[in-house]
Design a protein around this motif. Structure first.
Motif, mmCIF file in Angstrom:
data_model
loop_
_atom_site.group_PDB
_atom_site.id
_atom_site.type_symbol
_atom_site.label_atom_id
_atom_site.label_comp_id
_atom_site.label_asym_id
_atom_site.label_seq_id
_atom_site.Cartn_x
_atom_site.Cartn_y
_atom_site.Cartn_z
ATOM 1 N N GLY A 79 0.782 -1.237 0.000
ATOM 2 C CA GLY A 79 0.000 0.000 0.000
ATOM 3 C C GLY A 79 0.809 1.278 0.000
ATOM 4 O O GLY A 79 0.234 2.369 0.003
ATOM 5 N N ALA A 80 2.127 1.190 -0.019
ATOM 6 C CA ALA A 80 2.951 2.408 -0.040
ATOM 7 C C ALA A 80 2.898 3.042 -1.429
ATOM 8 O O ALA A 80 2.724 2.357 -2.442
ATOM 9 N N SER A 81 3.052 4.354 -1.478
ATOM 10 C CA SER A 81 3.134 5.031 -2.767
ATOM 11 C C SER A 81 4.443 4.654 -3.444
ATOM 12 O O SER A 81 5.391 4.185 -2.785
ATOM 13 N N LEU A 82 4.521 4.850 -4.750
ATOM 14 C CA LEU A 82 5.764 4.552 -5.462
ATOM 15 C C LEU A 82 6.900 5.421 -4.932
ATOM 16 O O LEU A 82 8.032 4.957 -4.796
ATOM 17 N N ALA A 83 6.598 6.663 -4.597
ATOM 18 C CA ALA A 83 7.625 7.561 -4.058
ATOM 19 C C ALA A 83 8.178 7.030 -2.744
ATOM 20 O O ALA A 83 9.392 7.058 -2.508
ATOM 21 N N ASP A 84 7.293 6.529 -1.873
ATOM 22 C CA ASP A 84 7.739 5.985 -0.590
ATOM 23 C C ASP A 84 8.565 4.710 -0.791
ATOM 24 O O ASP A 84 9.560 4.489 -0.095
ATOM 25 N N SER A 85 8.132 3.863 -1.728
ATOM 26 C CA SER A 85 8.902 2.644 -2.013
ATOM 27 C C SER A 85 10.272 2.993 -2.580
ATOM 28 O O SER A 85 11.284 2.362 -2.236
#
Length: 257
Positions: A79-85
């Motif tokens: 569920g993390a955003s791509l930016a967070d990943s």
């Protein structure tokens, strides 16, 4: 650009497009000449040596991919955003580059025997990094197909320009292709292990050979391993970005450009 993507995802799509173009470029003159020299050298190496190295690579990769020791203890980040990943992936890459550099410096300072020991140790570090990377992007390595995906990423990072387009095609179409895979044990019999080890060895030969030179082994070992992890990090992050953006396109019912 489809507005279903966030601004960050749109930026990544542009970046990925440029990266894909580079992966599919035909080898230039220098790369062809280098490959020709490497092929000539490989032809001079006794078949028994090739088989020994192949068996070593196969054993390390099989143990890594199908053992439990390399599966991260932390659950995948769902569920993390791509930016967070991506941010988590950058943290992991920074950490593993330091680990690889320290290992390369240590074995490089130890002479030829320790320098040769660096070969399997470095493979293990690289694969451990890719396992952690998969979890950063929300993919569980308990699924053997995700571990096979890691193997394809590994090959893409360290293969010749002639091999990269086919590997990239498999990675981009992973969702459809992976469903046709046989059981894990059967699939491993389909891997061309000699080609895998030879492509990998050709990619790192020059840097790792310098590591065995007395007096400069430690410095070169750190430099070589740091650079090899950087190359793997770029390939790994871009492959998982492709997966994430494709998965989003599938779930939202629009086409990934």
């Amino acid at each position: 650009m489809d507005t279903a993507y966030t601004i960050y995802e749109q930026q990544m799509l542009k970046k990925l497009k440029r990266w894909e173009i580079r992966q599919q470029k035909a080898p230039n003159l220098m790369e062809r000449a280098s490959k020709s020299v490497q092929t000539s050298i490989n032809n001079l190496i006794p078949d028994k040596v090739h088989k020994t190295i192949t068996a070593t690579v196969k054993g390390i990769v099989q143990t890594t991919l199908f053992g439990m020791n390399y599966i991260p203890k932390n659950d995948p980040i769902y569920g993390a955003s791509l930016a967070d990943s991506d941010a988590r992936a950058e943290e992991l890459l920074s950490l593993y580059k330091k680990i690889a550099a320290a290992e390369g410096a240590g074995t490089g300072a130890g002479g030829i025997l320790l320098g040769l020991a660096d070969f399997p140790i470095l493979i293990g570090i690289k694969l451990k990094f890719l396992f952690e990377l998969a979890h950063a992007y929300g993919y569980s390595t308990k699924d053997y197909r995700e571990r096979l995906f890691i193997l394809y990423v590994f090959q893409l990072a360290f293969s010749s320009p002639n091999k990269k387009p086919d590997l990239l095609h498999t990675i981009k179409n992973w969702h459809a292709i992976s469903h046709s895979f046989p059981p894990a044990e059967d699939y491993m019999n389909l891997v061309d292990w000699q080609q895998l080890q030879q492509e990998y060895r050709d990619t790192i030969d020059f840097r790792k050979m310098l590591q065995l030179v007395p007096g400069i082994g430690a410095v070169v070992g750190a430099w070589a391993n740091f650079g090899l992890l950087e190359e793997l990090g770029v390939a790994g992050m871009n492959c998982f970005r492709l997966r994430r953006l494709h998965d989003k396109a599938e779930s939202k019912g629009f086409e990934s450009k």
